[in-house]
Design an enzyme around this catalytic site. Structure first.
Site, short mmCIF file in Angstrom:
data_model
loop_
_atom_site.label_atom_id
_atom_site.label_comp_id
_atom_site.label_asym_id
_atom_site.label_seq_id
_atom_site.Cartn_x
_atom_site.Cartn_y
_atom_site.Cartn_z
N ARG A 140 44.00 43.97 39.03
CA ARG A 140 44.66 42.92 39.21
C ARG A 140 43.73 42.05 38.23
O ARG A 140 42.79 41.79 38.12
CB ARG A 140 44.36 42.19 40.34
CG ARG A 140 44.78 43.46 41.99
CD ARG A 140 45.25 42.63 42.83
NE ARG A 140 45.87 41.53 43.01
CZ ARG A 140 45.81 40.57 44.34
NH1 ARG A 140 45.64 40.79 45.68
NH2 ARG A 140 47.22 40.15 44.29
N SER A 186 50.04 34.75 37.56
CA SER A 186 49.95 34.61 38.89
C SER A 186 49.86 33.20 38.67
O SER A 186 48.50 32.27 37.66
CB SER A 186 48.90 35.29 38.93
OG SER A 186 48.41 35.02 40.82
N GLU A 334 56.48 36.70 47.44
CA GLU A 334 56.07 37.31 48.91
C GLU A 334 56.72 37.74 49.77
O GLU A 334 56.47 38.32 50.67
CB GLU A 334 54.60 36.80 49.57
CG GLU A 334 55.04 35.06 49.73
CD GLU A 334 54.15 34.34 50.53
OE1 GLU A 334 54.00 34.00 51.42
OE2 GLU A 334 53.88 33.98 48.99
N ARG A 406 52.01 43.57 53.48
CA ARG A 406 53.11 43.78 53.25
C ARG A 406 54.35 44.72 53.10
O ARG A 406 55.77 44.83 54.36
CB ARG A 406 53.91 42.64 52.82
CG ARG A 406 53.50 41.26 52.47
CD ARG A 406 54.35 39.63 52.07
NE ARG A 406 52.96 38.83 51.75
CZ ARG A 406 52.91 37.67 52.88
NH1 ARG A 406 53.21 38.38 53.93
NH2 ARG A 406 52.33 36.97 53.25
N LYS A 431 44.36 42.17 56.73
CA LYS A 431 44.58 41.51 55.72
C LYS A 431 44.87 39.49 55.90
O LYS A 431 44.55 38.96 55.11
CB LYS A 431 44.82 41.91 54.36
CG LYS A 431 45.20 41.36 52.86
CD LYS A 431 45.50 41.88 52.06
CE LYS A 431 45.71 40.95 50.84
NZ LYS A 431 44.48 41.29 50.40
#
Length: 446
Positions: A140, A186, A334, A406, A431
């Site tokens: 990431r 981000s 998200e 998710r 999480k």
């Protein structure tokens, strides 16, 4: 997690036998909890955090701050509010700031807020702070934070990777000042610098120089929370320069903050009303919020439902039909997995755009959603910045999560309408949403 929340590798997603009718209490916001922990740790006096989210990501943040010297005492409080005032009973964390120190090692897990928000904090520590995490965390992007901190005077060792693992050699202070960054990967790059900026000698001026910033509501959340603890912030939203944020050096106040429910984590429960033609009330939905999840009211209404905000919360009612949607989700990326799951069950195609950055989240969410929905018989194609979804009759099968919370909740949404869906590693929901499987089955009356 409680013992009853431990589930096997393959979890049979409950299939709804009729319209859902339930009231749900969603735990606190991860985004608010982790920002509040950082601000309280950097304050000049103790503060309280009430109804914090207790999940893997927030416990990793608390553990990291404790390792650097911050006191975090966990208590259970009882309400002393006046009649008609919000009930603030429940878990509370008292945060006691202290001199930050190293050497310590911080485990970030795969939490974007921890891996990005804490390196700026670590520059204020006296000694080295080493950051490590899950294998996926190495993939990431962190270059925006690393490069910016170096430009502001920090010494960081990352082997030239622009990613974890890395070591911040804290010197007890950071000069700060103006810095240019590309935060198009981000919005957390911007928030990370702003949260610690009041403690920098010159504060900070963050100038974004890349393509459009994703997830702007999260930056607005950061700015509002900074102002709530006494920071001076100039931002584009209040007449400042486009894509420039300025934070002045100042002491931060200790506050008594009650954390809102996590509205993004309310998504699967609202989706249940839409998918089953039922009704779900999410308690304590705020009238005003910076949380991106508030956009669900508009998005899911466009897909066939209706909602009403009352003093008790948000009640969402499905109409029995699900419509496709064309939506730019750049500010609320998200929410994409849950919207894609609902769209796969709709009566017309959907196009979800503005979310190319999801390829860099807990997993490549665009590729994962395409693969998993298609393996259940769907027809999803990736675009340059999103997904095109053509509804098809779906069948049961294994829905893989890729250690992404998710993805797990998206699979559960599909399972409401499609018998025989099995979620691989549903435990990854811990999480941000502990005990999701139990909440889900209780919602269905099972």
């Amino acid at each position: 997690m409680t013992e009853r929340s431990v589930h096997p590798a393959l979890w049979p997603a409950p299939h709804a036998s009729g319209a859902v009718d339930a009231t749900v209490t969603v735990p606190g916001s991860k985004s608010v909890t982790n920002r509040a922990l950082v601000l309280a740790a950097l304050a000049s006096e103790p503060g309280w955090l009430r109804r914090p989210l207790r999940s893997r990501d927030t416990l990793l943040m608390a553990q990291a701050l404790r390792a650097m010297g911050v006191g975090i005492e966990e208590t259970v409080s009882s309400s002393s509010a006046a009649a008609g005032a919000p009930d603030v009973s429940g878990e509370a964390w008292r945060v006691i700031p202290a001199g930050l120190h190293g050497p310590v090692t911080v485990d970030v897990g795969n939490a974007g807020t921890v891996m990005r928000f804490l390196p700026p904090v670590a520059t204020l520590a006296d000694g080295p702070v080493h950051f490590d995490g899950d294998p996926r965390s190495y993939e990431r992007p962190l270059h925006g934070v690393i490069d910016a901190l170096r430009a502001l005077g920090a010494r960081i060792e990352d082997g030239g990777r622009g990613a974890l693992p890395l070591t911040v050699h804290g010197a007890g202070a950071l000069e700060g000042g103006p810095v240019r960054i590309d935060a198009s990967a981000s919005s957390q790059f911007v928030s990370a610098l702003l949260l610690s900026a009041p403690r920098f000698n010159q504060g900070v001026e963050v100038r974004h120089v890349g393509s459009a910033l994703p997830s702007m509501p999260h930056i607005r959340m950061t700015v509002e929370m900074l102002r709530a603890v006494g920071a001076q912030v100039d931002e584009p939203e209040t007449g400042g320069e486009p894509d420039v944020w300025r934070v002045a050096p100042s002491a931060l106040l200790g506050r008594d903050l009650t954390v809102e429910p996590d509205l993004s984590n309310a998504q699967p429960f609202l989706a249940a009303a839409l998918v089953t033609g039922g009704r779900v009330t999410v308690r304590d939905w705020p009238e005003r919020t910076t949380q991106p999840g508030d956009a669900l009211r508009e998005l899911f209404t466009a897909m066939g439902g209706s909602c009403e905000l009352t003093p008790q919360g948000l009640t969402f009612t499905g109409s029995g039909r699900i419509h496709g949607i064309d939506a730019d989700l750049s500010e609320v990326g998200e929410l994409t997995p849950g919207i894609a799951a609902v769209a796969a069950l709709a009566d017309s195609p959907s196009t979800l755009s503005g979310v190319a950055h999801l390829r860099l989240h807990e997993t490549d969410r665009l590729a994962a959603l395409t693969k998993e929905i298609n393996e259940l018989g769907g027809d999803v194609t990736e675009t340059a910045d999103g997904l095109h979804i053509r509804p098809r009759p779906l069948r049961g099968g294994v829905f893989h999560t890729y250690d992404d919370h998710r993805m797990a909740t998206a699979g559960a949404i599909i399972g409401l309408a499609v018998p025989g869906v099995e979620i691989e590693n549903v435990g990854t929901t811990a999480k941000t949403l502990p005990d999701f499987p139990d909440m889900w089955t209780e919602m269905l009356g099972a």
